[in-house]
Design a protein around this motif. Structure first.
Motif, PDB file in Angstrom:
ATOM      1  N   ALA A  67       0.904  -1.479  -0.118  1.00  0.00           N
ATOM      2  CA  ALA A  67      -0.105  -0.357   0.245  1.00  0.00           C
ATOM      3  C   ALA A  67       0.981   1.367  -0.178  1.00  0.00           C
ATOM      4  O   ALA A  67       0.049   1.984  -1.051  1.00  0.00           O
ATOM      5  CB  ALA A  67      -1.248  -0.199   1.346  1.00  0.00           C
ATOM      6  N   CYS A  68       1.977   1.104   0.870  1.00  0.00           N
ATOM      7  CA  CYS A  68       2.731   2.292   0.770  1.00  0.00           C
ATOM      8  C   CYS A  68       3.696   2.618   0.060  1.00  0.00           C
ATOM      9  O   CYS A  68       4.516   3.470   0.214  1.00  0.00           O
ATOM     10  CB  CYS A  68       3.149   2.538   2.493  1.00  0.00           C
ATOM     11  N   PHE A  69       4.055   0.906  -0.697  1.00  0.00           N
ATOM     12  CA  PHE A  69       5.806   0.955  -1.751  1.00  0.00           C
ATOM     13  C   PHE A  69       5.471   2.250  -2.792  1.00  0.00           C
ATOM     14  O   PHE A  69       6.609   2.943  -2.754  1.00  0.00           O
ATOM     15  CB  PHE A  69       5.537   0.352  -3.195  1.00  0.00           C
ATOM     16  N   ASP A  70       4.961   3.125  -3.032  1.00  0.00           N
ATOM     17  CA  ASP A  70       4.370   4.312  -4.116  1.00  0.00           C
ATOM     18  C   ASP A  70       5.244   6.108  -3.297  1.00  0.00           C
ATOM     19  O   ASP A  70       4.423   5.563  -1.982  1.00  0.00           O
ATOM     20  CB  ASP A  70       2.884   4.238  -5.080  1.00  0.00           C
ATOM     21  N   GLU A  71       6.467   6.059  -4.125  1.00  0.00           N
ATOM     22  CA  GLU A  71       6.884   7.080  -2.769  1.00  0.00           C
ATOM     23  C   GLU A  71       5.882   8.887  -3.267  1.00  0.00           C
ATOM     24  O   GLU A  71       6.316   9.238  -2.916  1.00  0.00           O
ATOM     25  CB  GLU A  71       8.029   7.145  -3.584  1.00  0.00           C
ATOM     26  N   SER A  72       5.023   8.479  -3.974  1.00  0.00           N
ATOM     27  CA  SER A  72       4.284   9.363  -4.243  1.00  0.00           C
ATOM     28  C   SER A  72       3.852  10.468  -3.183  1.00  0.00           C
ATOM     29  O   SER A  72       3.287  11.333  -2.315  1.00  0.00           O
ATOM     30  CB  SER A  72       3.282   9.461  -4.715  1.00  0.00           C
ATOM     31  N   HIS A  73       3.467   9.249  -1.792  1.00  0.00           N
ATOM     32  CA  HIS A  73       2.825   9.716  -0.553  1.00  0.00           C
ATOM     33  C   HIS A  73       3.508   8.826   0.326  1.00  0.00           C
ATOM     34  O   HIS A  73       4.432   8.087   0.380  1.00  0.00           O
ATOM     35  CB  HIS A  73       1.203   9.189  -0.579  1.00  0.00           C
ATOM     36  N   ASP A  74       3.861   9.718   1.803  1.00  0.00           N
ATOM     37  CA  ASP A  74       4.552   9.309   2.336  1.00  0.00           C
ATOM     38  C   ASP A  74       3.718   7.739   4.055  1.00  0.00           C
ATOM     39  O   ASP A  74       2.307   8.001   3.510  1.00  0.00           O
ATOM     40  CB  ASP A  74       5.067   9.975   3.955  1.00  0.00           C
ATOM     41  N   VAL A  75       4.093   6.871   4.242  1.00  0.00           N
ATOM     42  CA  VAL A  75       3.418   6.555   5.004  1.00  0.00           C
ATOM     43  C   VAL A  75       2.207   5.913   5.420  1.00  0.00           C
ATOM     44  O   VAL A  75       1.375   6.168   5.560  1.00  0.00           O
ATOM     45  CB  VAL A  75       4.516   5.141   6.249  1.00  0.00           C
ATOM     46  N   GLU A  76       2.789   7.565   6.791  1.00  0.00           N
ATOM     47  CA  GLU A  76       1.305   8.184   7.530  1.00  0.00           C
ATOM     48  C   GLU A  76       0.361   8.648   6.981  1.00  0.00           C
ATOM     49  O   GLU A  76      -0.940   8.754   7.629  1.00  0.00           O
ATOM     50  CB  GLU A  76       2.304   8.931   8.174  1.00  0.00           C
ATOM     51  N   SER A  77       0.705   8.881   5.283  1.00  0.00           N
ATOM     52  CA  SER A  77      -0.457   9.672   5.029  1.00  0.00           C
ATOM     53  C   SER A  77      -1.355   8.742   4.299  1.00  0.00           C
ATOM     54  O   SER A  77      -2.980   8.694   4.522  1.00  0.00           O
ATOM     55  CB  SER A  77      -0.530  10.878   3.974  1.00  0.00           C
ATOM     56  N   ILE A  78      -1.166   7.597   4.142  1.00  0.00           N
ATOM     57  CA  ILE A  78      -1.609   6.312   3.036  1.00  0.00           C
ATOM     58  C   ILE A  78      -1.456   5.895   4.992  1.00  0.00           C
ATOM     59  O   ILE A  78      -3.358   5.195   4.765  1.00  0.00           O
ATOM     60  CB  ILE A  78      -0.309   5.121   3.011  1.00  0.00           C
ATOM     61  N   ILE A  79      -1.649   5.394   5.837  1.00  0.00           N
ATOM     62  CA  ILE A  79      -2.640   5.057   7.401  1.00  0.00           C
ATOM     63  C   ILE A  79      -3.227   5.367   7.949  1.00  0.00           C
ATOM     64  O   ILE A  79      -4.668   4.962   7.593  1.00  0.00           O
ATOM     65  CB  ILE A  79      -0.776   4.404   8.405  1.00  0.00           C
ATOM     66  N   LYS A  80      -3.003   6.423   7.587  1.00  0.00           N
ATOM     67  CA  LYS A  80      -4.647   7.301   8.559  1.00  0.00           C
ATOM     68  C   LYS A  80      -5.305   7.621   7.050  1.00  0.00           C
ATOM     69  O   LYS A  80      -6.231   8.090   7.757  1.00  0.00           O
ATOM     70  CB  LYS A  80      -3.568   8.649   8.751  1.00  0.00           C
ATOM     71  N   GLY A  81      -5.265   7.430   6.067  1.00  0.00           N
ATOM     72  CA  GLY A  81      -5.449   7.315   5.166  1.00  0.00           C
ATOM     73  C   GLY A  81      -6.171   8.856   4.566  1.00  0.00           C
ATOM     74  O   GLY A  81      -6.978   9.568   3.394  1.00  0.00           O
ATOM     75  N   LEU A  82      -5.522   9.985   4.702  1.00  0.00           N
ATOM     76  CA  LEU A  82      -5.388  11.129   4.029  1.00  0.00           C
ATOM     77  C   LEU A  82      -4.407  11.080   2.947  1.00  0.00           C
ATOM     78  O   LEU A  82      -5.212  12.173   1.795  1.00  0.00           O
ATOM     79  CB  LEU A  82      -4.382  11.663   4.956  1.00  0.00           C
ATOM     80  N   SER A  83      -4.324   9.907   1.749  1.00  0.00           N
ATOM     81  CA  SER A  83      -3.922   9.709   0.677  1.00  0.00           C
ATOM     82  C   SER A  83      -4.270   8.560   0.945  1.00  0.00           C
ATOM     83  O   SER A  83      -4.570   7.917   1.137  1.00  0.00           O
ATOM     84  CB  SER A  83      -2.456   9.598   0.282  1.00  0.00           C
ATOM     85  N   VAL A  84      -4.820   9.047  -1.037  1.00  0.00           N
ATOM     86  CA  VAL A  84      -5.312   7.447  -1.804  1.00  0.00           C
ATOM     87  C   VAL A  84      -3.734   6.506  -2.309  1.00  0.00           C
ATOM     88  O   VAL A  84      -3.151   7.339  -2.832  1.00  0.00           O
ATOM     89  CB  VAL A  84      -5.524   8.209  -3.006  1.00  0.00           C
ATOM     90  N   ILE A  85      -4.214   5.292  -1.995  1.00  0.00           N
ATOM     91  CA  ILE A  85      -3.205   4.107  -2.547  1.00  0.00           C
ATOM     92  C   ILE A  85      -3.242   4.097  -3.798  1.00  0.00           C
ATOM     93  O   ILE A  85      -4.212   4.563  -4.690  1.00  0.00           O
ATOM     94  CB  ILE A  85      -3.180   2.448  -1.403  1.00  0.00           C
ATOM     95  N   VAL A  86      -1.820   4.195  -3.950  1.00  0.00           N
ATOM     96  CA  VAL A  86      -1.329   4.432  -5.846  1.00  0.00           C
ATOM     97  C   VAL A  86      -1.269   2.888  -5.982  1.00  0.00           C
ATOM     98  O   VAL A  86      -0.069   1.850  -5.169  1.00  0.00           O
ATOM     99  CB  VAL A  86      -0.255   5.057  -6.096  1.00  0.00           C
ATOM    100  N   ASN A  87      -1.472   1.533  -7.228  1.00  0.00           N
ATOM    101  CA  ASN A  87      -1.358   0.405  -7.250  1.00  0.00           C
ATOM    102  C   ASN A  87       0.047   0.607  -7.579  1.00  0.00           C
ATOM    103  O   ASN A  87       0.126   0.951  -8.440  1.00  0.00           O
ATOM    104  CB  ASN A  87      -2.559  -0.510  -7.712  1.00  0.00           C
ATOM    105  N   PRO A  88       1.449  -0.630  -6.530  1.00  0.00           N
ATOM    106  CA  PRO A  88       2.654  -0.347  -7.279  1.00  0.00           C
ATOM    107  C   PRO A  88       2.317  -1.730  -8.752  1.00  0.00           C
ATOM    108  O   PRO A  88       3.656  -2.303  -9.274  1.00  0.00           O
ATOM    109  CB  PRO A  88       3.487  -0.358  -6.371  1.00  0.00           C
ATOM    110  N   ASN A  89       1.383  -2.277  -8.649  1.00  0.00           N
ATOM    111  CA  ASN A  89       1.341  -3.718  -9.103  1.00  0.00           C
ATOM    112  C   ASN A  89       2.651  -5.062  -9.605  1.00  0.00           C
ATOM    113  O   ASN A  89       2.844  -5.115  -9.699  1.00  0.00           O
ATOM    114  CB  ASN A  89       1.697  -3.172 -10.872  1.00  0.00           C
ATOM    115  N   ILE A  90       2.492  -4.781  -7.497  1.00  0.00           N
ATOM    116  CA  ILE A  90       3.684  -5.734  -7.070  1.00  0.00           C
ATOM    117  C   ILE A  90       2.815  -6.806  -7.460  1.00  0.00           C
ATOM    118  O   ILE A  90       1.120  -7.110  -6.133  1.00  0.00           O
ATOM    119  CB  ILE A  90       4.328  -5.630  -5.971  1.00  0.00           C
ATOM    120  N   PRO A  91       3.075  -8.371  -7.590  1.00  0.00           N
ATOM    121  CA  PRO A  91       1.807  -9.768  -7.019  1.00  0.00           C
ATOM    122  C   PRO A  91       2.116  -9.665  -5.768  1.00  0.00           C
ATOM    123  O   PRO A  91       3.370  -9.902  -4.976  1.00  0.00           O
ATOM    124  CB  PRO A  91       2.482 -10.436  -8.031  1.00  0.00           C
TER     125      PRO A  91
END
Length: 374
Positions: A100-124
């Motif tokens: 969920a946090c792999f893409d570098e466009s958002h920091d981990v905290e913003s993803i966990i808190k739901g402040l940023s949209v998850i960018v699919n890194p297309n990693i199986p």
């Protein structure tokens, strides 16, 4: 569509799953001790023998933001393009959080808190559970903690692409670990059957999960012969419970379990059953009134039938005996010696999202009953 492979010894199929990938750079996410104790290490070493992989295992049982940040750093720095997660619910959640946090466009905290949209890194993501409990291998969400605050991270891309259910990996757990895992699966099935967000499909899956889990729970918990067939049944039942809550999500018992688990260091499956029996009683009483929905009435009729609860059964005594027979402490006053002030704090420490998914809106008297506050 998720591909699920069932069967004793099916971990060997990992090599076949990996074979179509060109130059896979694998992140292997596992537990610390369980990886060896479950027998997973031997199977994984064989499957990954010809592949380059990085092993991440040094993180807490309940994924903390610092652990997620470290996992993401390792994944990025090694150019990971495939994740294999093998372990219990926390391990599988950690793998999802890294994705969920792999893409570098958002920091981990913003993803966990739901402040940023998850960018699919297309990693199986390939998930191999070693506990028959959480069903996390078949859900699209994960739990993360910032200090003691719990956050749920959800996105369709977090649903594992492949799942391997191998009963051999569940036989090494202690009796208490198996009990907590099985109770978690049973609770998820029960909650999914009465959840507000349930539908016909989720209720059918949940019904099968509760039926199979309850029929097998004593054999699984008390198995001292490391019977892989018994473990396989438990693992597949837990997976069904995971499939069900993936649709419906959980309800009140889980809503209160997080604070109980965090504050009193109880495994998640144990913590859920501190409140579930009393909530079950309230739902049973409510389902007999004209205010109840048809879905709740139907769910309670089916649950009582599976659990062997008749109109003459004292449900409170039934669950007291059920938990005592499994050596599970459940009384906040008698077993945990909590004061009224401590119980009051717990009663107010609730995940509102999960609580809103409960079919009954509890009044103050009902909440006091759930927490032994009179």
């Amino acid at each position: 569509m998720q591909d699920i492979i069932n069967g004793i010894g099916s971990t060997e199929s990992l090599r076949k799953i990996l074979s179509p990938y060109d130059d896979p750079r694998v992140l292997l996410v596992s537990g610390k001790n369980s990886f060896k104790l479950s027998g997973a290490k031997t199977a994984i070493d064989t499957a990954l023998k010809n592949y380059k992989y990085t092993h991440f295992y040094d993180f807490q049982v309940n994924p903390q933001i610092e652990d997620v940040e470290e996992g993401v750093r390792i994944a990025r720095s090694n150019g990971i393009n495939l994740i294999v997660a093998i372990g219990g619910g926390s391990v599988l959640d950690m793998a999802k959080l890294i994705k969920a946090c792999f893409d570098e466009s958002h920091d981990v905290e913003s993803i966990i808190k739901g402040l940023s949209v998850i960018v699919n890194p297309n990693i199986p993501l390939i998930a191999i559970p070693t506990t028959a409990g959480s069903g996390s291998e078949s859900t699209h969400f994960a739990v993360a903690y910032i200090n003691k605050d719990k956050f749920s991270v959800a996105d369709d891309c977090l649903m594992p692409n492949n799942v391997i259910l191998d009963g051999l990996l569940c036989i090494s757990a202690t009796k208490y670990q198996k009990t907590c895992n099985a109770l978690d699966a049973l609770a998820q099935g029960i909650e999914s059957m009465w959840a507000v967000n349930s539908n016909i499909n989720s209720r059918e899956i949940a019904h099968e999960a509760v039926l199979n889990c309850f029929k097998n729970i004593n054999d699984y918990v008390n198995d001292t012969n490391k019977n892989a067939e018994i473990s396989q049944i438990a693992l597949e039942a837990a997976n069904l419970a995971g499939q069900a809550i993936n649709i419906s999500k959980t309800t009140a018992p889980h809503a209160w379990s997080y604070a109980i688990s965090t504050n009193y260091n109880l495994p998640h499956g144990h913590a859920v059953w501190i409140t579930l029996p009393k909530i079950f009683v309230i739902h049973a009483e409510f389902s007999e009134t004209g205010l109840s929905s048809n879905e709740l009435k139907e769910a309670m009729v089916k649950l009582k039938l599976i659990l062997g609860i008749s109109s003459k059964t004292n449900i409170t005594e039934y669950f007291n005996k059920f938990l005592k027979d499994m050596d599970i402490a459940f009384d906040l006053s008698a077993d945990f010696n909590l004061t009224d002030d401590e119980k009051l704090i717990l009663s107010k420490s609730v995940n509102q999202e999960r609580l809103l998914n409960n079919p009954v809106v509890f009044n103050e008297a009902q909440i006091n009953k759930i927490f032994n506050l009179f």
